[in-house]
Motif scaffolding. Sequence first.
Motif, short mmCIF file in Angstrom:
data_model
loop_
_atom_site.label_atom_id
_atom_site.label_comp_id
_atom_site.label_asym_id
_atom_site.label_seq_id
_atom_site.Cartn_x
_atom_site.Cartn_y
_atom_site.Cartn_z
N ARG A 52 19.00 -6.51 -20.47
CA ARG A 52 18.66 -7.48 -19.42
C ARG A 52 17.39 -8.24 -19.77
O ARG A 52 17.30 -9.46 -19.59
N ASN A 91 21.04 -0.83 -20.69
CA ASN A 91 21.27 -1.95 -19.77
C ASN A 91 19.97 -2.67 -19.44
O ASN A 91 19.90 -3.91 -19.44
N ILE A 143 24.33 -2.60 -13.44
CA ILE A 143 24.77 -3.08 -14.74
C ILE A 143 24.64 -4.60 -14.83
O ILE A 143 24.95 -5.34 -13.88
N ASN A 144 24.14 -5.05 -15.95
CA ASN A 144 23.88 -6.48 -16.18
C ASN A 144 25.12 -7.13 -16.77
O ASN A 144 25.10 -7.73 -17.85
N LEU A 171 25.51 -6.65 -20.42
CA LEU A 171 26.20 -5.42 -20.83
C LEU A 171 27.48 -5.30 -20.01
O LEU A 171 27.45 -5.26 -18.78
#
Length: 544
Positions: free
Chosen positions: A498, A494, A526-527, A504
């Motif tokens: 980024r 993740n 989490i991106n 993700l």
Amino acid sequence: MLQWLRNYRRALLPGDISAGIVVALMMIPQGMAYALVAGLPPVAGIYASILPPILYALFGSSMTQSVGPMAIISLMTAAALAPLAAPGSGLYIVLAAQLALASGAVLLLCGLLRLGYVANFFSRPVMSGFTIGAAIVIAVGQLKVLAGGALPQVHVPSAMLGGAAIVLLLLAKYYLAALLRSAGLPARVADIGARLAPMLVVLGATLLSAVMDLPALGVQCTGEVASGLPGLNLATSSAHWRALLQPALLIGFMIFLLGMSAAQTLALKRQEKLQSNMELVGLGVANIGSALTGGLPVTGSLSRSGVNFAAGANTPLASIITGVLLALALVAPTGWLALLPLPALAATIIVAVLGMLELDTLRTAWRYDRGDALALLATAGGVIALGVDYGVILGVLLSLGTLIWRASRPHIAVLGRIAGTEHFRNIERYPAGTVPDVLMLRIDANLFFGNVEAVNARIEDELALHPATRHLVLVMTAVSSIDTSALFGLGELNLALRQRGIGLHLAEVKGPVMDRLKTSDLIGAINGRIFLSAAMASDALALK
């Protein structure tokens, strides 16, 4: 325990009686032969066939399992005891019973601790390889008995008798059942008659020994067999407990594995359910009983259990009848057993174990999965080259190693949508369309420390093949667990995505997995987003 007895009906009795008689007739030559494989006096095989089936009937869960000496377990017994005492000596006999006691105690303890799942530690191909290797070792070991001396020296009368016995046994194995059916006997009766051929060959060889005085010609016979029931055996060697511990664990494991295999095969035919923990208890108590009567380690035999089933066994009462009949056989005069020629017994062993050389598993594995086929061959070779104890260890390691190797290389598919549907499939197998800047990957395995690096490496490979990707969606349909190492691996992925401006996203995360993820920092960091389905993820991200 004894549920079968509480529900017993009179209609079941004829089948149990007939099966008990047939198996008892089969057990006399078989038990004596397998005692010889174990390096013990032949009568020890009969001792090990009296109390064990009775005790198993009281504690086991299979209705038709027949417990007693078995070729592979006898071979393992000989391999374990040969470094400790001379075969056939007083100490050797004590250690054989002590080994049965230790193995039985291990099995009983595992049953009480509910460790029945250990039967899954051997894969089918590895088990087949072990059986093939053990069969070859046993057959080769009996050649010197068959020939009446260490090869290449041959004692002609012994070799002629042994060779004739092998020919008769092979003819009976492949042709006698058909011959009996052509004579008008029912198929089941004909099959049972063919199974009793070893008993007829042994009786014929014994009669020939008496008429022609084969011992005077130099043919080895069993010698005097003490009549009467075995006494209570409490003798042990305190100096050898530690030396017997490792082989007891290995033999106990194999006893359970072989016994479960035989019992499960018959349970499927009878549409019955086995209780693996009760099988551990039943086999453990049976081995303790064998030790207390001066026997050797015992287990269930598929061939013998198959005869028990075919002869009409309905309940464990058949095994109790077998044990009682064998006890009566020892109470009767046993002088005739002294004239039983060892080459004839060796012939029955060789023909029996060569029947274990089933190559169907190897052929199937070779076509279906070369890794399994190579594990089978490696296990067979390990038993032949390294010995049966190391063969067991090698088999377990190969089974677990194959499992770990496969789990460490999970299948990962690039998904696309089937036109006009909400179904997403592997683009290499289906005409599925993809969105240019959305890469959807389905991971077909649980994520754990052994495969997280391989998963991340495969993701990087796919990103390199799809340089326009701005959104990576991991479809978690097949992921049932994520361990801590894999959690950190996802966090690192993740962070890396980024920094490259790639989002993700997760889709179709299972409830138990999501419950655990909610307790971690990944959800907050989490991106991207978490979607209920792959279709929802594709629709939402395609608009961005």
